[in-house]
Design an enzyme around this catalytic site. Structure first.
Site, short mmCIF file in Angstrom:
data_model
loop_
_atom_site.label_atom_id
_atom_site.label_comp_id
_atom_site.label_asym_id
_atom_site.label_seq_id
_atom_site.Cartn_x
_atom_site.Cartn_y
_atom_site.Cartn_z
NE ARG A 36 -4.08 -2.07 1.75
CZ ARG A 36 -4.03 -3.16 2.51
NH1 ARG A 36 -3.17 -3.23 3.50
NH2 ARG A 36 -4.85 -4.16 2.29
CG HIS B 234 0.85 14.57 -23.86
ND1 HIS B 234 1.54 15.72 -24.18
CD2 HIS B 234 1.69 13.85 -23.06
CE1 HIS B 234 2.74 15.69 -23.60
NE2 HIS B 234 2.86 14.57 -22.92
CG HIS C 68 5.85 9.81 -24.68
ND1 HIS C 68 4.48 9.67 -24.70
CD2 HIS C 68 6.12 10.90 -23.91
CE1 HIS C 68 3.95 10.65 -23.95
NE2 HIS C 68 4.91 11.40 -23.47
CD GLU D 85 -3.97 15.84 -15.98
OE1 GLU D 85 -2.79 15.46 -15.85
OE2 GLU D 85 -4.69 15.51 -16.92
NE ARG E 292 0.64 16.46 -13.18
CZ ARG E 292 1.32 15.68 -12.38
NH1 ARG E 292 1.08 15.70 -11.09
NH2 ARG E 292 2.25 14.87 -12.84
CE LYS F 145 5.30 16.89 -14.47
NZ LYS F 145 5.36 15.66 -15.22
#
Ligand code: NAD
Ligand code: GLY
Length: 368
Positions: free
Chosen positions: A126, A253, A270, A242, A246, A232
Site C-alpha cells: 500500500r 498528448h 513518446h 490534475e 496540470r 513543472k
C-alpha cells in the site's frame, strides 16, 4: 531540506510534507550524499533495464553502504514492456527479497522505468518510498517530477496508475552523454511543450539554443532542464492530481497518445508522437483563429528544429485518432477536451472545438 552542495541547482516541488527536492547537477550518480538522505530504511531495490544496467547500475550501487540490503530488478527495455506484467515482476522481486514497508525503490532509467517503479512503489504493501534517478532528457524534464506513475493497457496509454510522489529527483546531466540523438530529440519535445504552454521567453531561448542542446552542451542542458522542472514543479504544486491546470502539460498528448497506440508502443517514441501531436494542436489553434500564422509557423519550426516529426503517420485514419481520443483521461463528459494555444506561452483546455473542424483536421492533416 538541505540543498546538496554538489548540485548545480536544487528546486523544490512544494507539496507540504510530501514536498521534495529536484537536484540537478553533474556527478550525482557517484555521490553518496545525493542518495543516502532519501532512503527510508535498510532495504533498497534498484529498478532499471537491460540497456541502462551496464552503463550506470554499478556506479549507483557502489554509493550504497555495505550494511544496506541492496537488490536489483532488471527489466526488458522498451515502451512495449510498460505493462502490469513487468510491475508484477517488481512486486515479486520485493516479496522474494522479504522487503517490508520501510524499503525504498530507486528508479534508474527513463520514463518507462520511472513510471513502472513508481507504480510498484505506490502499490507495494500500500505504498513505500521511492527515488527518481532519471537518465533520459525526457525523464529529467518531465516524467520524474510530479508523481504520475503507471502502465499502458492495450486499449490506452497510461490507463492504469496512481499519483505517488518520489522522495527526491536526482538529475545527473552526465548520464545524457550516452543517450542516442533520437532520444534527445524526444526529450526536447517536452521541453518545447513548457515554452509553448507557459513561457514565451523560454520558447525564444530554445529557438536560440536548439543547436547547443542537440550537441549536448552541458550549460544549455542544465538551463533547459532547470527551467522545465521549475515550470513543472509550479504546476504540480498548484494542481497535483490534475483537476485543472496540470492538464496543460498534456499539450499534444491527446493526438500523440493516439499515434503511439496506433503505431504500436515503442515504434514511434513518446516524444516523437508528442512532437507531431503538438503540431496538430497548434494547427487546430490556428484554424480556430486563436493564434496567427506567425505563431503557428514559430511553433512548427521549433518542433522541427528539435529533430521531431511534424506530420502524422501514413495510413492513420480519422477514427484511429478518435477512438483513443474519446478514452482520454482529460474528458469529463461526452465532449473531447483538448489543450490548445491562445497564444505562444499561453495554453488553455477547451471542449469547444466544433466536431466538423476537428474531423477536417484529422482527415486532411499531412501524413508521412
Ligand atoms: P524510455 O524510458 O523508454 O527511454 C528511452 C530509451 O533510452 C530506452 O531504450 C532506454 O533504455 C534508453 N536510455 C535511458 N537512459 C539512457 C542513457 N542515459 N543512455 C543510453 N540509453 C538510455 O523513454 P523516455 O522517453 O525516457 O520516457 C517515455 C515514457 O515516459 C513514456 O512511457 C511516457 O508515457 C512516460 N511519461 C511519463 C510522464 C509522467 O509524468 N509520469 C511524463 C512524460 C512521459
Ligand atoms: N506529463 C504530464 C504530467 O505530468 O502531468
Amino acid at each position: 531540506m538541505t540543498p546538496l552542495a554538489d548540485a548545480l541547482r536544487t528546486l523544490t516541488v512544494d507539496l507540504g510534507d510530501r514536498g521534495y527536492p529536484i537536484h540537478i547537477g553533474t556527478g550525482l550518480l557517484s555521490n553518496p550524499d545525493a542518495i543516502l538522505p532519501y532512503l527510508a530504511g535498510q532495504q533498497v531495490m534498484i529498478v532499471t533495464n537491460e540497456t541502462i544496467a551496464p552503463l550506470y547500475l554499478e556506479t549507483l550501487a557502489q554509493q550504497l553502504p555495505e550494511e544496506l540490503d541492496v537488490q536489483t530488478c532488471i527489466l526488458p527495455d522498451g515502451e512495449q514492456y510498460k505493462t502490469i506484467e513487468q510491475v508484477n515482476r517488481i512486486w515479486g522481486a520485493l516479496l522474494e527479497a522479504g522487503f517490508n514497508r520501510r524499503c525504498t525503490l530507486i528508479a534508474l532509467g527513463g520514463g518507462v522505468i520511472g513510471d513502472m517503479a513508481g507504480y510498484a512503489a505506490a502499490s507495494y504493501q500500500r505504498g513505500v518510498a521511492f527515488i527518481q534517478v532519471p537518465t533520459t532528457l525526457l525523464a529529467q524534464v518531465d516524467s520524474s517530477v510530479g508523481g504520475k506513475t503507471g502502465v499502458n493497457h492495450p486499449l490506452g496509454k497510461n490507463m492504469v496508475g496512481a499519483f505517488w510522489q518520489p522522495r527526491a529527483v536526482l538529475v545527473d546531466i552526465d548520464s545524457l552523454a550516452t543517450l542516442p540523438d533520437r532520444e534527445m530529440s524526444a526529450g526536447l519535445a517536452e521541453v518545447i511543450k513548457y515554452g509553448l504552454i507557459r513561457d514565451e521567453v523560454f520558447l525564444s531561448w530554445l529557438e536560440a539554443n536548439m543547436e547547443a542542446l542537440r550537441a549536448h552542451d552541458a550549460r544549455a542542458l542544465a538551463e533547459a532542464i532547470a527551467r522545465s522542472c521549475q515550470i513543472k514543479a509550479d504546476i504540480v504544486a498548484e494542481d497535483e492530481t490534475e483537476q485543472d491546470v496540470r492538464a496543460l502539460l498534456n499539450l499534444g498528448h491527446t493526438f500523440g497518445h493516439a499515434i503511439e497506440a496506433h503505431q504500436g508502443y515503442g515504434n514511434w517514441l513518446h516524444g516523437e508522437a508528442i512532437g507531431a501531436g503538438m503540431s496538430m494542436a497548434a494547427t487546430l489553434s490556428r484554424r480556430l483563429g486563436w493564434i496567427d500564422d506567425a505563431a503557428l509557423s514559430r511553433s512548427l519550426q521549433v518542433i522541427e528544429s528539435a529533430g521531431l516529426p511534424l506530420k502524422a503517420p501514413l495510413g492513420m485514419q480519422r477514427d484511429d485518432f478518435l477512438g483513443p481520443m474519446r478514452r482520454d483521461k482529460k474528458n469529463t463528459g461526452s465532449r473531447l477536451r483538448l489543450v490548445l494555444l491562445r497564444e505562444l506561452g499561453d495554453a488553455c483546455i477547451s471542449d469547444e472545438t466544433p466536431i466538423s473542424l476537428l474531423n477536417d483536421l484529422l482527415d486532411h492533416y499531412p501524413r508521412a
